[in-house]
Design an enzyme around this catalytic site. Structure first.
Site, PDB file in Angstrom:
ATOM      1  N   SER A 103       1.286   4.430   1.640  1.00  0.00           N
ATOM      2  CA  SER A 103       0.198   3.605   1.442  1.00  0.00           C
ATOM      3  C   SER A 103       0.212   2.471   1.679  1.00  0.00           C
ATOM      4  O   SER A 103       1.504   1.579   1.660  1.00  0.00           O
ATOM      5  CB  SER A 103      -0.150   3.783  -0.232  1.00  0.00           C
ATOM      6  OG  SER A 103      -1.146   3.055  -0.769  1.00  0.00           O
TER       7      SER A 103
ATOM      8  N   TYR B 107       4.875   1.948  -8.126  1.00  0.00           N
ATOM      9  CA  TYR B 107       4.205   2.461  -7.192  1.00  0.00           C
ATOM     10  C   TYR B 107       4.309   2.085  -5.807  1.00  0.00           C
ATOM     11  O   TYR B 107       4.638   2.830  -4.707  1.00  0.00           O
ATOM     12  CB  TYR B 107       2.666   2.582  -7.301  1.00  0.00           C
ATOM     13  CG  TYR B 107       1.702   3.302  -6.262  1.00  0.00           C
ATOM     14  CD1 TYR B 107       1.932   4.708  -6.162  1.00  0.00           C
ATOM     15  CD2 TYR B 107       0.959   2.673  -5.588  1.00  0.00           C
ATOM     16  CE1 TYR B 107       0.828   5.311  -5.008  1.00  0.00           C
ATOM     17  CE2 TYR B 107       0.045   3.172  -4.421  1.00  0.00           C
ATOM     18  CZ  TYR B 107       0.163   4.627  -4.238  1.00  0.00           C
ATOM     19  OH  TYR B 107      -0.795   5.096  -3.475  1.00  0.00           O
TER      20      TYR B 107
END
Length: 318
Positions: A158, A183
């Site tokens: 991502s 994350y």
């Protein structure tokens, strides 16, 4: 650092769909494995691969939910797998290897994002453990099925990797948990995994890629309160998408991972980070591209060694 991270002019872009990048590509007789292949962009990935002729194995933490989501889709096989549980990973891999089949495509698409502080396994931070360590163990355990056919392995990262590199001094966030930086670390780990796997596997014909699929509102946001998504400017207070020109549809979000897994334009290449169905440029002062820390070969090797120690699995151990 010298890099092959430069666009090749694929002819596709941010609005391309998975079906469009597969046009003219025949996957008949090919076997793919797609983690998370029953929800969000994973579901669209499974649909597109099946439409192109592939058989698809979908490991799922919730097999019943997966069966419902994939009902009526031919050529799909569901099995149980919890990436946050290394024993579940081992059991799944043993069942698959016992079938004697080889894999042509592996797409590590499952993941969690910005969850409250959660511990799994030996007290591991859940995002790093699920998004990275679970997939690390899975690919290494499935190596006897991956290597013979020279499979492509696709690690879905991502743009969130811009938020953080690897926190080497506290990789499990035992001191001061930050859900977004955790994350970011997990997504950086996804890229570094592809870099090192490609280096180790290329002599067997296995090539690996990582990618940013784009911004897509899917069940990945399950841990975010509506108020937080409003605050981040994604939706309004009624839940309406504020910037549809920025967010992709699930069909568009699946495109880059399908392109990574199948495109002949990537033949002979590997260890690269992709976005919008092309090779990404090195990140400058924008949110686009790939950060140096995510493609650093020394950090990739270091993470591989650490991951092998944590999981007890390394297909390349001498």
């Amino acid at each position: 650092m010298s890099t092959a991270q430069h666009k090749i002019g694929s002819g596709f872009g941010a609005t391309s769909t998975a079906d469009e990048v597969l046009e003219g590509i025949d996957l008949s007789g090919k076997l793919a494995l797609v983690t998370g292949g029953y929800s969000g962009i994973g579901l669209e990935t499974t649909r597109a691969l099946v439409k192109a002729g592939a058989l698809v194995v979908v490991p799922a933490r919730r097999p019943e939910t997966a069966e419902q989501a994939l009902a009526g889709l031919p050529g799909v096989e569901v099995d149980e797998l919890d990436l946050g549980d290394l024993e579940s990973v081992r059991r799944f891999a043993e069942r698959f290897l016992a079938s004697g089949r080889g894999l042509d495509i592996v797409i590590d698409s499952a993941g969690i994002m910005a969850c409250p502080e959660t511990r799994v396994g030996d007290g591991w931070e859940a995002q790093f453990a699920t998004n990275h360590l679970g997939h690390f163990a899975l690919v290494n355990r499935l190596w006897p099925a991956i290597a013979p056919g020279g499979a492509r392995v696709v690690s879905v990262s991502s743009r969130g990797h811009h938020a953080a590199g690897i926190r080497w001094d506290d990789i499990h966030w035992r001191q001061g948990y930050d859900k977004w930086e955790a994350y970011g670390q997990a997504k950086t780990a996804n890229v570094l995994f592809a870099v090192q796997l490609d280096k180790l596997g290329r002599d067997a014909g296995v090539r690996a890629f990582a990618l940013h699929p784009g911004g897509i509102l899917t069940p990945l946001q399950r841990h975010l309160a509506q108020e937080e998504m409003v605050e981040r400017g994604w939706i309004d207070e009624e839940g309406n998408l504020l910037h549809p020109e920025v967010f992709k549809t699930p069909q568009q979000g699946a495109a880059t991972q399908v392109w990574a897994a199948t495109s002949p334009q990537l033949d002979g290449l590997g260890g690269l980070y992709l976005e919008d169905c092309d090779i990404a440029e090195p990140a400058q002062d924008t949110r686009e591209g790939v950060k140096d820390w995510a493609i650093d070969p020394e950090q990739a090797a270091r993470l591989w060694t650490l991951s092998a120690e944590l999981t007890g699995v390394d297909a390349f151990a001498s």
